[in-house]
Write a protein that holds these residues in place. Structure first.
Motif, PDB file in Angstrom:
ATOM      1  N   ASP A   1      -5.256   1.198   9.470  1.00 29.97           N
ATOM      2  CA  ASP A   1      -5.329   1.145   8.066  1.00 29.97           C
ATOM      3  C   ASP A   1      -4.108   1.073   7.351  1.00 29.97           C
ATOM      4  OD1 ASP A   1      -8.155   0.639   8.215  1.00 29.97           O
ATOM      5  OD2 ASP A   1      -8.431   3.098   8.085  1.00 29.97           O
TER       6      ASP A   1
ATOM      7  N   LEU B   1       1.398   3.938  -2.962  1.00 32.21           N
ATOM      8  CA  LEU B   1       1.127   5.539  -2.726  1.00 32.21           C
ATOM      9  C   LEU B   1       2.247   6.329  -3.376  1.00 32.21           C
ATOM     10  CD1 LEU B   1      -0.006   8.127  -1.447  1.00 32.21           C
ATOM     11  CD2 LEU B   1       0.772   7.564   0.781  1.00 32.21           C
TER      12      LEU B   1
ATOM     13  N   SER C   1     -12.036  14.380  -4.218  1.00 35.08           N
ATOM     14  CA  SER C   1     -11.997  13.872  -5.645  1.00 35.08           C
ATOM     15  C   SER C   1     -12.916  14.955  -6.588  1.00 35.08           C
ATOM     16  CB  SER C   1     -12.691  12.484  -5.707  1.00 35.08           C
ATOM     17  OG  SER C   1     -12.107  11.486  -4.848  1.00 35.08           O
TER      18      SER C   1
ATOM     19  N   ASP D   1      -4.737   7.052  -2.471  1.00 33.19           N
ATOM     20  CA  ASP D   1      -5.345   6.412  -1.453  1.00 33.19           C
ATOM     21  C   ASP D   1      -4.398   6.817  -0.096  1.00 33.19           C
ATOM     22  OD1 ASP D   1      -6.688   4.599   0.165  1.00 33.19           O
ATOM     23  OD2 ASP D   1      -5.748   2.733  -0.637  1.00 33.19           O
TER      24      ASP D   1
ATOM     25  N   GLU E   1      -6.336   9.817  -8.250  1.00 39.91           N
ATOM     26  CA  GLU E   1      -6.652  10.129  -6.599  1.00 39.91           C
ATOM     27  C   GLU E   1      -5.508   8.945  -5.749  1.00 39.91           C
ATOM     28  OE1 GLU E   1     -10.840   9.492  -5.514  1.00 39.91           O
ATOM     29  OE2 GLU E   1     -11.465   9.612  -7.769  1.00 39.91           O
TER      30      GLU E   1
ATOM     31  N   PRO F   1      -5.262   6.291   3.811  1.00 42.75           N
ATOM     32  CA  PRO F   1      -5.963   5.764   4.890  1.00 42.75           C
ATOM     33  C   PRO F   1      -5.919   6.879   6.026  1.00 42.75           C
ATOM     34  CG  PRO F   1      -4.980   4.048   4.152  1.00 42.75           C
ATOM     35  CD  PRO F   1      -4.219   5.213   3.441  1.00 42.75           C
TER      36      PRO F   1
ATOM     37  N   GLN G   1       0.865  -0.941  -0.114  1.00 45.63           N
ATOM     38  CA  GLN G   1      -0.089  -0.100   0.038  1.00 45.63           C
ATOM     39  C   GLN G   1       0.979   1.224  -0.070  1.00 45.63           C
ATOM     40  OE1 GLN G   1      -3.915   1.063   2.472  1.00 45.63           O
ATOM     41  NE2 GLN G   1      -2.119   1.175   3.662  1.00 45.63           N
TER      42      GLN G   1
ATOM     43  N   ASP H   1       2.370   6.479  -6.954  1.00 46.46           N
ATOM     44  CA  ASP H   1       1.421   7.444  -7.521  1.00 46.46           C
ATOM     45  C   ASP H   1       1.672   8.985  -7.589  1.00 46.46           C
ATOM     46  OD1 ASP H   1      -0.283   5.258  -8.615  1.00 46.46           O
ATOM     47  OD2 ASP H   1      -1.643   5.515  -6.644  1.00 46.46           O
TER      48      ASP H   1
ATOM     49  N   GLN I   1      -7.979  14.456  -8.419  1.00 49.03           N
ATOM     50  CA  GLN I   1      -8.024  14.909  -6.993  1.00 49.03           C
ATOM     51  C   GLN I   1      -7.615  16.236  -6.928  1.00 49.03           C
ATOM     52  OE1 GLN I   1      -6.203  12.332  -4.303  1.00 49.03           O
ATOM     53  NE2 GLN I   1      -7.194  12.776  -2.589  1.00 49.03           N
TER      54      GLN I   1
END
Length: 297
Positions: free
Chosen positions: A122, A36, A90, A115, A113, A117, A32, A39, A97
């Motif tokens: 999370d 991120l 968003s 992600d 977008e 958390p 995860q 991205d 975003q």
């Protein structure tokens, strides 16, 4: 960082990888986090948006120290030289975003977008352990007071487990109810994590399973709290006594001792809050599994 400056998670890179400070330094979810970061590197500005602070809240890019702020701030160690970024709402009717670099007036629309958390849990590596029920040949549940539920397969190739010590006049409610005991540690994921020393284990039941290759996994499981009940578990793995000299290897080439060591390196010292249904599966009693035999007419 989200509304009113609340820190959701501080993710730290150390010698053993990435960890989450707010979760006592437990492992972070690297896939995860990697996604991120990837991205962020790939994100491109689609178009500039407002530079008027009066309109920031429409995009969710107001400063996150304000009450009710909609966005989330992503900050880096000062030594990296990277600016903090506020990620907002968003875009509606299009991809992307809204975002704004902290301290700059200009907001922008980026082409994707991200992600992020907003709770420390999370960000955690969620998987605790995964012992497929197809590998299991024996299950034992021992409750405070000594009541024990024991189910075995005579052969690893058997389709069903046999419930042991069934009293006269009773029978298992179904093969499914007994077989389902083997799934207690299958795809088990955490809801939260703490050091195991912080949990009161005095009322815990002991759940144990043995696999066909001789892996022995034992778990203490306990229910805590009055109204808002929580269910906690801790695990220790070893080798089943009769399998010590067999050195049976799994399909992947790792023997039971190696599997036990890998599990212990992952879970030792930790307590995991788990879903209620998993707790229930690991704390069955004989009364949950039996019915009276109907008298023949």
């Amino acid at each position: 960082i989200s509304a009113e400056g609340a820190v959701a998670a501080t993710i730290v890179r150390g010698k053993d990888g990435w960890t989450v400070k707010e979760a006592a330094g437990y492992r972070a979810d690297w896939p995860q986090l990697h996604q991120l970061l990837s991205d962020l590197v790939a994100a491109e500005v689609t178009e500039p948006k407002t530079a008027n602070p009066d309109y920031y809240d429409r995009l969710g890019v107001e400063d996150t120290d304000k009450p009710g702020a909609a966005g989330v701030q992503l900050a880096f160690r000062e030594a990296t030289g990277l600016p903090a970024l506020i990620l907002g709402n968003s875009a509606q009717g299009r991809e992307g975003q809204y975002a704004r670099i902290v301290g700059e007036a200009q907001s922008v629309l980026i082409d994707r977008e991200l992600d992020i958390p907003r709770a420390a849990e999370d960000w955690l590596d969620g998987q605790i352990i995964d012992i497929p029920d197809s590998e299991v040949v024996e299950i034992a549940i021992t409750h405070i007071g000594g009541e024990t539920v024991l189910a075995k397969k005579v052969s690893a190739d058997d389709a069903n487990f046999e419930l042991q010590n069934v009293p006269d006049g009773y029978e298992p409610t179904s093969s499914y109810s007994v077989n389902s005991l083997a799934g207690g540690l299958s795809s088990l994921e955490l809801d939260a994590v703490r050091a195991d020393s912080e949990i009161d284990w005095n009322s815990a039941a002991r759940f144990r399973l043995v696999t066909a290759d001789g892996l022995n996994v034992e778990a203490d499981v306990v229910e805590l709290g009055e109204d808002d009940k929580q269910h906690w578990l801790r695990i220790e793995a070893g080798v089943y006594a009769t399998a010590v000299d067999k050195r049976i290897e799994t399909e992947g080439g790792e023997d039971a001792a190696g599997r036990a060591q890998s599990i212990n390196e992952r879970v030792s010292g930790w307590a995991y809050r788990i879903p209620e249904y998993k707790y229930g599966a690991m704390t069955k009693r004989m009364d949950d599994l039996l019915r009276e035999v109907e008298a023949e007419e």
